[in-house]
Enzyme design. Structure first.
Site, PDB file in Angstrom:
ATOM      1  N   HIS A 195      44.094  68.477  89.879  1.00 15.50           N
ATOM      2  CA  HIS A 195      43.668  67.925  91.166  1.00 15.50           C
ATOM      3  C   HIS A 195      44.828  67.351  91.983  1.00 15.50           C
ATOM      4  O   HIS A 195      44.723  66.234  92.498  1.00 15.50           O
ATOM      5  CB  HIS A 195      42.616  66.824  90.950  1.00 15.50           C
ATOM      6  CG  HIS A 195      41.373  67.329  90.281  1.00 15.50           C
ATOM      7  ND1 HIS A 195      40.512  66.499  89.586  1.00 15.50           N
ATOM      8  CD2 HIS A 195      40.839  68.571  90.208  1.00 15.50           C
ATOM      9  CE1 HIS A 195      39.504  67.218  89.123  1.00 15.50           C
ATOM     10  NE2 HIS A 195      39.686  68.473  89.473  1.00 15.50           N
TER      11      HIS A 195
HETATM   12  C1  LIG Z   1      42.634  75.643  86.848  1.00 18.14           C
HETATM   13  C2  LIG Z   1      41.959  74.792  87.896  1.00 18.14           C
HETATM   14  C3  LIG Z   1      40.714  74.207  87.606  1.00 18.14           C
HETATM   15  C4  LIG Z   1      40.090  73.421  88.575  1.00 18.14           C
HETATM   16  N1  LIG Z   1      38.806  72.984  88.336  1.00 18.14           N
HETATM   17  C5  LIG Z   1      38.105  72.419  89.346  1.00 18.14           C
HETATM   18  C6  LIG Z   1      36.723  72.163  89.197  1.00 18.14           C
HETATM   19  O1  LIG Z   1      36.109  72.466  88.174  1.00 18.14           O
HETATM   20  N2  LIG Z   1      36.065  71.584  90.246  1.00 18.14           N
HETATM   21  C7  LIG Z   1      36.705  71.228  91.393  1.00 18.14           C
HETATM   22  O2  LIG Z   1      36.074  70.661  92.295  1.00 18.14           O
HETATM   23  N3  LIG Z   1      38.037  71.451  91.550  1.00 18.14           N
HETATM   24  C8  LIG Z   1      38.729  72.068  90.569  1.00 18.14           C
HETATM   25  N4  LIG Z   1      40.046  72.379  90.753  1.00 18.14           N
HETATM   26  C9  LIG Z   1      40.718  71.904  91.978  1.00 18.14           C
HETATM   27  C10 LIG Z   1      40.305  72.644  93.238  1.00 18.14           C
HETATM   28  O3  LIG Z   1      40.049  74.001  92.990  1.00 18.14           O
HETATM   29  C11 LIG Z   1      41.410  72.463  94.300  1.00 18.14           C
HETATM   30  O4  LIG Z   1      41.570  71.077  94.560  1.00 18.14           O
HETATM   31  C12 LIG Z   1      41.107  73.157  95.603  1.00 18.14           C
HETATM   32  O5  LIG Z   1      40.814  74.511  95.393  1.00 18.14           O
HETATM   33  C13 LIG Z   1      42.304  73.008  96.556  1.00 18.14           C
HETATM   34  O6  LIG Z   1      42.032  73.676  97.752  1.00 18.14           O
HETATM   35  P1  LIG Z   1      43.181  73.906  98.827  1.00 18.14           P
HETATM   36  O7  LIG Z   1      42.544  74.596  99.974  1.00 18.14           O
HETATM   37  O8  LIG Z   1      43.888  72.627  99.079  1.00 18.14           O
HETATM   38  O9  LIG Z   1      44.254  74.847  98.118  1.00 18.14           O
HETATM   39  P2  LIG Z   1      44.083  76.249  97.384  1.00 18.14           P
HETATM   40  O10 LIG Z   1      42.655  76.569  97.140  1.00 18.14           O
HETATM   41  O11 LIG Z   1      44.979  76.215  96.194  1.00 18.14           O
HETATM   42  O12 LIG Z   1      44.594  77.306  98.454  1.00 18.14           O
HETATM   43  C14 LIG Z   1      45.914  77.476  98.861  1.00 18.14           C
HETATM   44  C15 LIG Z   1      46.104  78.949  99.193  1.00 18.14           C
HETATM   45  O13 LIG Z   1      47.281  79.099  99.964  1.00 18.14           O
HETATM   46  C16 LIG Z   1      48.002  80.220  99.478  1.00 18.14           C
HETATM   47  N5  LIG Z   1      49.405  79.996  99.835  1.00 18.14           N
HETATM   48  C17 LIG Z   1      50.186  78.976  99.421  1.00 18.14           C
HETATM   49  N6  LIG Z   1      51.419  79.067  99.961  1.00 18.14           N
HETATM   50  C18 LIG Z   1      51.412  80.167 100.746  1.00 18.14           C
HETATM   51  C19 LIG Z   1      52.399  80.790 101.544  1.00 18.14           C
HETATM   52  N7  LIG Z   1      53.628  80.279 101.662  1.00 18.14           N
HETATM   53  N8  LIG Z   1      52.061  81.926 102.205  1.00 18.14           N
HETATM   54  C20 LIG Z   1      50.819  82.447 102.105  1.00 18.14           C
HETATM   55  N9  LIG Z   1      49.849  81.883 101.341  1.00 18.14           N
HETATM   56  C21 LIG Z   1      50.148  80.764 100.672  1.00 18.14           C
HETATM   57  C22 LIG Z   1      47.737  80.198  97.991  1.00 18.14           C
HETATM   58  O14 LIG Z   1      48.038  81.425  97.374  1.00 18.14           O
HETATM   59  C23 LIG Z   1      46.268  79.813  97.953  1.00 18.14           C
HETATM   60  O15 LIG Z   1      45.437  80.944  98.048  1.00 18.14           O
HETATM   61  C24 LIG Z   1      40.721  73.158  89.824  1.00 18.14           C
HETATM   62  C25 LIG Z   1      41.956  73.752  90.112  1.00 18.14           C
HETATM   63  C26 LIG Z   1      42.570  74.573  89.170  1.00 18.14           C
HETATM   64  C27 LIG Z   1      43.884  75.213  89.521  1.00 18.14           C
END
Ligand SMILES: Cc1cc2nc3c(=O)[nH]c(=O)nc-3n(C[C@H](O)[C@H](O)[C@H](O)COP(=O)(O)OP(=O)(O)OC[C@H]3O[C@@H](n4cnc5c(N)ncnc54)[C@H](O)[C@@H]3O)c2cc1C
Length: 545
Positions: A474
């Site tokens: 997280h």
């Molecule tokens: C293994 C794991 C288990 C988890 N379990 C849970 C759970 O059970 N329940 C829960 O609520 N949360 C869980 N989480 C946490 C939750 O999934 C994340 O907090 C949430 O998905 C974050 O969302 P975000 O939009 O900030 O980033 P992300 O969903 O990580 O999205 C970022 C995106 O940007 C892309 N990106 C990054 N840099 C670039 C770039 N330079 N150029 C182009 N694209 C780029 C990445 O490839 C990715 O697709 C878990 C996370 C992980 C990794």
């Protein structure tokens, strides 16, 4: 110097098709008025194990869908490096996560507002949680129905989960059948972001229905390498795809949704960050912003494992090819059974001290045991649970290690660097052991495998936590919202001092919420989209209010 190929102009460019990015892509293209480019470093979400809930265990170490980050050696964890998986695929981390649907506590968002973030109190964000949700149980004051994010109950109860829930009740904790309802406190089953036994990522719920809109262009396998500025206005981005450098122009805004590691990394690569760090890597400073990449917060969990007296655990199924086949068949026929399990089956939110206003630890209870996440299950009946402190005081950072956009940044959460975190973690271990003494679960316990009988004193428990704990995945707060000197975005998620530039993902959280972070990232995407569309209607650019 390579010249970039011009790939055209758009109204909005979203970097990252993750939890928040897919929400934005859907909402910003819905009216048909705005042209949007959604850029994703990873590929399409056609990996088989993405869609089967239990498959998350197979994605921890799969470079096809995962950035496979790791922390720097952690000084308070015996210098161990902790794995940091992050989704690199459409849906981002919502495509590889543990599927638990938990929003956190009302008090978390009220705290955000108390920090000066007007418009982010619980009453302000609840409508966005509801708007996003398609709750299997139907709508009520706390839940929505008909939204893009499917939320479902576990497919069936399990005797060990029932025993854990009963034992926690025997220890004096209340039963709670809805951790996202009127109160979070208590013990019960988790709900999952699934529909009919399949994962419901934001790629599935938000992006797929928008894919045929002519005003949305999705480019995969494309790494954004730099935000292009004209003075203090973001005018486009550069990205690498298939060995070529491309440039896209943004008429209205560039929106960073790269997540808590990549959003600060890309700002730093683009000259926005701590000046000394940028200069050290030969990057021209556009704005000296000490807060970019600072204040990293993450949840840290410590596992406890038990050898079970009866062969009713998942270990017993997975270690027998006949049972394994049976479960596989059951899943494909009925969408029920072990393949539908997320990263917690039952769970609890508890107070380690009665005088606390709200729970300070979270328990994930699972009906299998293994040495590490994603490792082979033990060859005997076993189950495990983890305790995680919900509101850590430890703060870390994300800093580029090189000017190469393809190089991983230095990630250092500084787990257990604050005494308060150590004390709460130890209190959580003791609390769990207290529950394990209760008759309802006692009959299923042959031995406590770890921490084990030698772990007795507070010092033993802390040493165990330092030696074996790991992330709950997280990471947040690295482009924190606020008005103080280290805040990166304002309450409309506009980067301070810039025009046409927002960050909309889990990195903007002013403080980590008391639970899993996907639901909050989706809510941030929903609220961010609303603010962008409001500003578009009013004719205001991000940052130019
Ligand atoms: C293994 C794991 C288990 C988890 N379990 C849970 C759970 O059970 N329940 C829960 O609520 N949360 C869980 N989480 C946490 C939750 O999934 C994340 O907090 C949430 O998905 C974050 O969302 P975000 O939009 O900030 O980033 P992300 O969903 O990580 O999205 C970022 C995106 O940007 C892309 N990106 C990054 N840099 C670039 C770039 N330079 N150029 C182009 N694209 C780029 C990445 O490839 C990715 O697709 C878990 C996370 C992980 C990794």
């Amino acid at each position: 110097m390579t010249t970039a190929r011009d790939t055209g102009s758009f109204d909005y460019i979203i970097i990252g098709a993750g939890s928040a990015g897919c929400v934005l892509a859907n909402r910003l293209t819905a009216s048909g008025r705005h042209r949007v480019l959604l850029l994703e470093a990873g590929g399409r979400d056609n990996h088989f194990w993405i869609h089967v809930p239990l498959g998350y265990g197979k994605l921890f170490a799969d470079a096809k869908v995962n950035w496979l980050y790791a922390t720097e050696p952690e000084p308070d964890l015996d210098n161990r490096r902790i794995i940091q998986p992050r989704g690199k695929v459409l849906g981002g981390s919502s495509s590889i996560n543990g599927l638990l649907y938990v929003r956190g506590q009302a008090a978390d968002y009220d705290h955000w507002r108390q920090l000066g973030n007007t418009g982010w109190g619980f009453d302000d964000v609840l409508p966005y949680f509801r708007k996003a949700e398609d709750q299997e149980r139907g709508a009520d004051d706390y839940h929505g129905e008909g939204g893009p994010l499917s939320v479902s109950d576990v497919s069936e109860p399990h005797p060990l989960c029932e025993a854990f829930i009963a034992a926690a009740q025997q220890a004096g904790f209340p039963r709670n059948d809805d951790f996202n309802g009127a109160t979070q406190e208590g013990v019960g089953y988790y709900q999952l972001t699934t529909r009919k036994g399949r994962r419901w990522s934001t790629a599935r719920g938000y992006l797929k229905p928008a894919l045929n809109r002519s005003n949305l262009k999705v480019v995969t396998d494309a790494l954004a390498t730099r935000i292009v500025f004209d003075g203090r206005r973001a005018t486009g981005i550069e990205y690498r795809q298939g060995g070529a450098l491309h440039r896209a122009r943004a008429n209205a805004e560039v929106i960073l949704s790269g997540g808590a590691f990549n959003s600060p990394q890309l700002l730093q690569l683009s000259g926005v960050g701590p000046a000394d760090l940028l200069r050290r890597h030969g990057i021209d400073v556009v704005a000296d912003m000490a807060g970019v990449g600072s204040d990293l917060q993450d949840h840290y969990q410590v596992r406890m494992q038990y050898r079970c007296t009866e062969p009713i655990t998942m270990n017993d199924v997975i270690n027998s090819w006949r049972h394994r086949m049976g479960e596989g068949l059951r899943y494909f026929v009925s969408r029920k059974g072990l393949l539908t399990i997320g990263a917690g089956y039952a769970g609890a939110f508890l107070r380690t001290r009665p005088e606390l206003a709200t729970p300070d630890v979270q328990i994930h209870f699972l009906i299998f045991s293994a040495d590490t996440a994603g490792a082979a299950l033990h060859p005997f009946p076993g189950f495990m649970m983890s305790v995680c402190q919900l509101r850590p005081e430890s703060r870390g950072f994300v800093h580029i290690k090189s000017a190469d956009p393809a190089a991983a940044p230095a990630i250092q959460p500084r787990y257990l660097s604050d005494r308060f975190d150590c004390d709460t973690t130890v209190a959580g271990i003791k609390l769990l052991r207290g529950i394990m003494e209760r008759p309802a679960i006692r009959r299923y316990i042959d031995t406590e495998l770890v921490p084990g009988a030698d772990c007795v004193s507070d010092a033993d428990m802390l040493a165990y936590a330092r030696a074996t704990g790991t992330t709950v995945y997280h990471p947040t707060c690295t482009c924190r919202m606020g008005a103080d000197a280290k805040a990166v975005v304002d309450t409309r998620l506009r980067v301070h001092g810039f025009e046409g530039l927002r960050v909309i993902d889990a990195s903007i959280m002013p403080a980590l919420v008391s639970g899993n972070t996907n639901a909050a990232a989706v809510m941030i995407g929903e609220k961010g989209a609303d603010m962008i569309l409001e500003d578009a209607r009013a004719g205001t650019l991000a940052g130019a209010a």
